[in-house]
Design an enzyme around this catalytic site. Sequence first.
Site, PDB file in Angstrom:
ATOM      1  N   ARG A 130      -5.801  -8.701  -8.669  1.00  0.00           N
ATOM      2  CA  ARG A 130      -6.884  -9.429  -9.292  1.00  0.00           C
ATOM      3  C   ARG A 130      -7.198  -8.820 -10.650  1.00  0.00           C
ATOM      4  NH1 ARG A 130      -9.726 -12.969  -6.587  1.00  0.00           N
ATOM      5  NH2 ARG A 130      -8.489 -13.061  -4.713  1.00  0.00           N
ATOM      6  N   HIS A 144       1.769   0.359 -13.310  1.00  0.00           N
ATOM      7  CA  HIS A 144       2.581  -0.834 -13.557  1.00  0.00           C
ATOM      8  C   HIS A 144       4.054  -0.461 -13.462  1.00  0.00           C
ATOM      9  CE1 HIS A 144       3.350  -4.859 -14.934  1.00  0.00           C
ATOM     10  NE2 HIS A 144       4.245  -4.373 -15.766  1.00  0.00           N
ATOM     11  N   GLY A 167       0.776  -1.240   0.000  1.00  0.00           N
ATOM     12  CA  GLY A 167       0.000   0.000   0.000  1.00  0.00           C
ATOM     13  C   GLY A 167       0.804   1.284   0.000  1.00  0.00           C
TER      14      GLY A 167
HETATM   15  C1  GRF Z   1       3.578  -1.297  -7.369  1.00  0.00           C
HETATM   16  O1  GRF Z   1       4.893  -1.517  -7.801  1.00  0.00           O
HETATM   17  C2  GRF Z   1       2.638  -1.188  -8.540  1.00  0.00           C
HETATM   18  O2  GRF Z   1       3.245  -0.686  -9.697  1.00  0.00           O
HETATM   19  C3  GRF Z   1       2.217  -2.615  -8.785  1.00  0.00           C
HETATM   20  O3  GRF Z   1       2.143  -3.185  -7.507  1.00  0.00           O
HETATM   21  C4  GRF Z   1       3.021  -2.498  -6.626  1.00  0.00           C
HETATM   22  C5  GRF Z   1       2.218  -2.104  -5.419  1.00  0.00           C
HETATM   23  O4  GRF Z   1       3.010  -1.572  -4.400  1.00  0.00           O
HETATM   24  N1  GRF Z   1       0.980  -2.655  -9.537  1.00  0.00           N
HETATM   25  P1  GRF Z   1       2.326  -0.888  -3.142  1.00  0.00           P
HETATM   26  O5  GRF Z   1       1.376  -1.926  -2.537  1.00  0.00           O
HETATM   27  O6  GRF Z   1       1.601   0.325  -3.609  1.00  0.00           O
HETATM   28  O7  GRF Z   1       3.456  -0.567  -2.206  1.00  0.00           O
END
Ligand code: GRF
Length: 203
Positions: A92, A110, A12
């Site tokens: 998901r 991403h 998060g």
């Molecule tokens: C991030 O690197 C995002 O790009 C990917 O999942 C990760 C989530 O990290 N989709 P966080 O839970 O926000 O620290």
Amino acid sequence: MKRICVFASGSGSNFQAIVEAVRSKKIKGARVVLLVVDRKDAYVRVRAERLEIPQVFVNPLDFLSRRDYEKHLLKVLRQEKIDIVVLAGYMRILSPYFVRNFKNKILNIHPALLPAFKGTHAIERAYKYGVKVTGVTVHFVDDKVDHGPIILQEPVKVDDGDTLEDLERKIHKVEHRLYPQAINLLLKNKLKLRGRKVFIRGG
Ligand code: GRF
């Protein structure tokens, strides 16, 4: 005031960056009013509590089908009058049914330069592949994984001495700046979609 709902499954850090961006007015005219989590023990829940953001844990295993799970999510979003959904490490895949109901109002981030390294563990896969440049992509969500129209992208250099952890740190730092920026553009109605292309008005 637009109402943002964040979906997350893990640590998060992006959720927190978005909440802080709202509070410091880097994101204007909006509030994060809800966190939706699909994992009971996700650390993002601790962050939400500390930041005093309401959260709901919706366990997909409590539903007979994905359609039922998503129907329930849509009901919650409607009840909370959510304007945009921000996926932040939500592990998901949303079905075309869900996406249709929030058309061009769902964003995803991403940790690579799409269309390279789609899917999970993108940072590690890019690192092991030996790329010299990778980066971050924020895009609209459509019904294919890591595929929708690209809003913002920013490259991140891989330096010779970088460990995987170094690269992860660099990528997350960019994410925490780029995601609020993209959300702000959407909220200000500055994004114009033409097919796969996203034009930024006045940008
Ligand atoms: C991030 O690197 C995002 O790009 C990917 O999942 C990760 C989530 O990290 N989709 P966080 O839970 O926000 O620290």
